[in-house]
Design an enzyme around this catalytic site. Sequence first.
Site, PDB file in Angstrom:
ATOM      1  N   GLU A 211      -0.060  10.132 -11.625  1.00  0.00           N
ATOM      2  CA  GLU A 211       0.493  11.445 -11.290  1.00  0.00           C
ATOM      3  C   GLU A 211       1.354  12.011 -12.400  1.00  0.00           C
ATOM      4  O   GLU A 211       1.961  13.062 -12.252  1.00  0.00           O
ATOM      5  CB  GLU A 211       1.313  11.325 -10.001  1.00  0.00           C
ATOM      6  CG  GLU A 211       0.448  10.903  -8.824  1.00  0.00           C
ATOM      7  CD  GLU A 211       1.230  10.901  -7.537  1.00  0.00           C
ATOM      8  OE1 GLU A 211       2.459  11.031  -7.599  1.00  0.00           O
ATOM      9  OE2 GLU A 211       0.597  10.786  -6.482  1.00  0.00           O
TER      10      GLU A 211
ATOM     11  N   CYS B 138       4.051   7.238  -0.132  1.00  0.00           N
ATOM     12  CA  CYS B 138       5.198   6.334  -0.078  1.00  0.00           C
ATOM     13  C   CYS B 138       5.522   5.746  -1.449  1.00  0.00           C
ATOM     14  O   CYS B 138       6.613   5.244  -1.670  1.00  0.00           O
ATOM     15  CB  CYS B 138       4.932   5.225   0.921  1.00  0.00           C
ATOM     16  SG  CYS B 138       3.343   4.426   0.681  1.00  0.00           S
ATOM     17  N   HIS B 139       4.572   5.820  -2.378  1.00  0.00           N
ATOM     18  CA  HIS B 139       4.825   5.258  -3.707  1.00  0.00           C
ATOM     19  C   HIS B 139       5.759   6.146  -4.526  1.00  0.00           C
ATOM     20  O   HIS B 139       6.185   5.754  -5.602  1.00  0.00           O
ATOM     21  CB  HIS B 139       3.498   5.074  -4.445  1.00  0.00           C
ATOM     22  CG  HIS B 139       2.681   6.302  -4.527  1.00  0.00           C
ATOM     23  ND1 HIS B 139       1.881   6.748  -3.494  1.00  0.00           N
ATOM     24  CD2 HIS B 139       2.565   7.214  -5.520  1.00  0.00           C
ATOM     25  CE1 HIS B 139       1.297   7.868  -3.884  1.00  0.00           C
ATOM     26  NE2 HIS B 139       1.706   8.183  -5.099  1.00  0.00           N
TER      27      HIS B 139
ATOM     28  N   ASN C  50       4.674   2.296   6.850  1.00  0.00           N
ATOM     29  CA  ASN C  50       3.790   3.454   6.787  1.00  0.00           C
ATOM     30  C   ASN C  50       2.314   3.040   6.832  1.00  0.00           C
ATOM     31  O   ASN C  50       1.835   2.400   5.914  1.00  0.00           O
ATOM     32  CB  ASN C  50       4.075   4.216   5.493  1.00  0.00           C
ATOM     33  CG  ASN C  50       3.014   5.241   5.215  1.00  0.00           C
ATOM     34  OD1 ASN C  50       2.422   5.795   6.126  1.00  0.00           O
ATOM     35  ND2 ASN C  50       2.763   5.484   3.953  1.00  0.00           N
TER      36      ASN C  50
END
Length: 104
Positions: A83, A54-55, A46
Amino acid sequence: MPTAFQKAVWEALSKIPRGKVTTYGHIARYLGTKAVRAVGTAVGKNPYAPEVPCHRVVPSNGKIGNYSGEGGVERKIALLKEEGVEVKEGKVVRFEELLFRYEK
DNA sequence: AGCGTGACGAACT
DNA sequence: TAGTTCGCCACGC
């Protein structure tokens, strides 16, 4: 030049809501393929990270897996924590609750 | 076309 | 429970 397969994978990644995670297996199922390895390969290449989250992709065992971006796995963990995803000792806390399930 | 590799998964020992 | 084996398939050589 991204392949159609990779674009499909990245598009799937972009559907993951903030503060949630999903697994390679779920993505593979969503795309209609059984080859989770192919998904992993695509995600790893990516070029839009972290624009494409992508994490937020972890293995089905709830651990962190790998990360080719800057900072490696530690960076991946840091992004998740920001997050609201708790990560302790290399694995996602309350993994099943935070797991994002694709709709068919 | 064949072979090795890979941010994995499930089954088996 | 941990470690190994096999399967999956996209991709580069």
